[in-house]
Scaffold this active site. Structure first.
Site, short mmCIF file in Angstrom:
data_model
loop_
_atom_site.label_atom_id
_atom_site.label_comp_id
_atom_site.label_asym_id
_atom_site.label_seq_id
_atom_site.Cartn_x
_atom_site.Cartn_y
_atom_site.Cartn_z
N CYS A 1 17.76 11.50 35.93
CA CYS A 1 18.52 12.57 36.58
C CYS A 1 19.67 11.99 37.42
O CYS A 1 20.64 11.54 36.83
CB CYS A 1 17.59 13.48 37.37
SG CYS A 1 18.28 15.13 37.54
N HIS B 1 13.54 14.93 33.51
CA HIS B 1 12.51 14.15 34.21
C HIS B 1 11.33 13.87 33.29
O HIS B 1 10.38 14.66 33.24
CB HIS B 1 12.02 14.93 35.43
CG HIS B 1 13.02 15.08 36.51
ND1 HIS B 1 13.05 14.26 37.62
CD2 HIS B 1 14.05 15.93 36.64
CE1 HIS B 1 14.06 14.62 38.40
NE2 HIS B 1 14.68 15.63 37.82
N GLU C 1 9.01 11.86 33.72
CA GLU C 1 7.80 11.55 34.50
C GLU C 1 6.87 12.74 34.67
O GLU C 1 5.67 12.58 34.86
CB GLU C 1 8.18 10.95 35.87
CG GLU C 1 8.79 11.90 36.90
CD GLU C 1 10.30 12.06 36.77
OE1 GLU C 1 10.84 11.81 35.67
OE2 GLU C 1 10.94 12.46 37.77
N1 GLN Z 1 21.55 15.82 42.64
C1 GLN Z 1 21.67 15.81 41.23
C2 GLN Z 1 21.88 17.21 40.66
O1 GLN Z 1 21.63 18.19 41.31
C3 GLN Z 1 20.46 15.15 40.59
C4 GLN Z 1 19.18 15.89 40.79
C5 GLN Z 1 17.95 15.06 40.48
O2 GLN Z 1 17.99 13.84 40.44
N2 GLN Z 1 16.82 15.72 40.28
O3 GLN Z 1 22.27 17.36 39.54
#
Ligand code: GLN
Length: 539
Positions: free
Chosen positions: A383, A509, A511
């Site tokens: 992310c 994600h 994970e």
């Molecule tokens: N802050 C970034 C976004 O909103 C990444 C979010 C994250 O890592 N879950 O896109």
């Protein structure tokens, strides 16, 4: 099977005793006996969900398939049971009150005074039964967050008291307490347990089973004493001693016969043994790895391991598959400086840059990625970690000076990461990100395709920002290719570097989907690449 049986898990004396792990372990044991089990967490705080909570407050926010931002205990439930959870599996006081107040405004209670009892307690009971009805479960395990005696958990205990009357023999209450060891007296003490059960009795609930968290074994005399003072059978006093890994707990509870005790109280047959061969094999492999590697986890919450719970557990699953112990070195992104980077990453076989929000620690993450890219160290960006990889490549390979995400600099001349179009109209913070499971199409011939072994996948998301498609070709031509795309929204989901042994950034994600039974392929492949890197380094 006919009616659902309800198992309530409460906690006493102190928080952090591991109610979530006990609940997940019991679910595992019942599931291993062939039953259909759901687990639910009721959280007494007023936030609607933990999505707006800082990880320092409450650890990781776990995201379900249907896009609910939930308590990290749901991650344990999924990792143990290999069953996906949903928004029904996590209910907070905020959600309960919101539902009741919405009904009041709609006029549903017209004429009556809206009160904690019965309106709030009815809503709590409704949420418990809703889960049972939706899934036709044999058992619903409901974990009540917090500690008995807290003001905010009162309505929940009251709802349990009422449900006990309605359900009669179809429910059990398991109370988890602490039996502390006083070093000076060289004694285990039962008094806190007695008091905690008394508090429950004052609220009208008699626990059926007491699980005692302890650092030392409880002898029979001690169990007898707890049984006597707390009105339970001696066989219902269960020892839960500290163990090497949380994955030992189901077997520990099996030895202590927690499942048998629950089935007996619920008047269910106990004629077979739970099938736990795979679980035992996982534990055997996990405890006897033939090699080890070191992976750096670069993030900004490294003091608090709970902030990266699912990532840490994913490495346990992936390491075990690879017959390998993964030693994680947590590195604070704010403290990473170019001058010391070699020192910091000495002996490291893979670098993971963590998800996150806000500008703090970003430059350190970018520095770490540059090091991984130029040194050929396996890299996984999740992310925000993926977004930082795009920024790093833009600045240092494409020459896009001051390239950035508009999350960190709205004025950047090269907004290589930008807010998604449909996010621009949203003003509220809670539950408004791109959340939950979305499809991703993988390009054949890529590393991502090799890892997943298929073209169509789904993964869970939690973000507002995204790769800016204006720069697609520029990146593609320079070798940072987009190997996974969400075709509906035209969003980049996976990037990889063709000239590198293993360099992958994912907007989702992985994970959240790794379990003991199904370790996530991305983590499995990343660990494998790190093993290859480590043997190359030795040779
Ligand atoms: N802050 C970034 C976004 O909103 C990444 C979010 C994250 O890592 N879950 O896109």
């Amino acid at each position: 099977m006919g009616k659902t049986k309800y198992i309530f898990v409460t906690g006493g004396v102190t928080s952090s005793l591991g109610k979530g792990i006990i609940s997940a372990s019991l679910a595992k044991l019942l599931q291993a006996r062939g039953y259909k089990v759901a687990i639910q967490k009721l959280d007494p705080y007023i936030n609607i969900d933990p999505g707006t909570l800082n990880p320092y407050e409450h650890g990781e926010c776990f995201v379900t398939e249907d896009g609910a931002e939930t308590d990290l205990d749901l991650g344990h439930y999924e990792r143990f049971s290999n069953m996906p959870t949903s928004q029904d599996n996590n209910v907070t006081t905020g959600k309960i009150y919101q539902a009741v107040i919405d009904k009041e405004r709609r006029g549903d209670y017209l004429g009556s005074t809206v009160q904690v009892i019965p309106h709030i307690t009815d809503e709590i009971k409704y949420r418990i039964k809703l889960l049972a009805n939706k899934g036709n479960y044999d058992f619903v395990i409901t974990e009540i967050g917090g500690t008995v005696g807290d003001i905010e958990s009162l309505p929940y205990i009251e709802a349990v008291r009422q449900m006990r009357w309605e359900l009669l023999h179809n429910s059990v209450v398991i109370h988890l307490t602490l039996v502390p060891y006083l070093a000076a007296a060289q004694e285990l003490k039962t008094k806190p347990t007695q008091h905690s059960v008394k508090t429950m009795l004052e609220q009208g609930v008699q626990p059926d089973i007491i699980v005692c968290r302890t650092e030392h074994p409880l002898n029979q005399a001690l169990k007898r004493k707890i049984a006597l003072f707390c009105n339970v059978e001696e066989s219902s006093v269960i020892e839960s001693i500290d163990v090497e890994t949380i994955y030992d707990v189901p077997l520990l509870m099996l030895d202590e016969k927690l499942d048998v005790e629950v089935l007996r109280k619920l008047e269910m047959p106990i004629d077979s043994e739970p099938k736990l061969e795979q679980w035992k094999e996982f534990l055997r492999k996990h405890k006897n790895p033939s090699r080890q590697i070191s992976i750096a986890l670069v993030g900004k919450y490294v003091e608090l391991k709970d902030a990266y719970k699912s990532i840490i557990e994913s490495f346990i699953h992936a390491g075990t598959v690879n017959d390998c112990r993964v030693n994680l070195k947590l590195i604070h992104s704010e403290e990473l400086e170019e001058q010391h980077i070699g020192e910091c990453f000495a002996g490291i076989d893979g670098i993971l840059v963590a998800p996150g929000f806000g500008v703090r620690g970003i430059e350190g993450k970018i520095t770490a990625i540059q090091y991984a890219r130029t040194q050929g160290i396996p890299f996984l960006g999740i992310c925000l970690g993926m977004q930082c990889a795009v920024i790093e490549f833009g600045r240092n390979v494409l020459g896009l000076e001051k390239a950035n995400s508009t999350e960190f600099n709205n004025e950047t001349p090269f907004p290589v990461i930008d807010m998604m179009e449909d996010q621009k109209k949203i003003s509220g913070m809670g539950g408004t990100m791109r959340l939950g499971s979305y499809e991703c199409s993988i390009a054949p011939g890529t590393l991502a395709f090799k890892i997943y072994g298929k073209k169509e996948i789904t993964e869970r998301h939690r973000h507002r920002y995204e790769f800016n498609n204006k720069y697609l070709d520029h990146y593609q031509q320079a070798g940072l290719i987009q190997s996974g795309i969400n075709t509906r929204g035209d969003l980049v989901e996976i990037v990889e570097l063709t000239s590198h042994p293993w360099f992958v950034g994912v907007q989702f994600h992985p994970e959240y989907k790794s379990t003991v039974a199904n370790p996530h392929p991305l983590f499995v492949s990343f660990v494998k690449a790190a093993i290859d890197h480590s043997t190359e380094t030795i040779a």
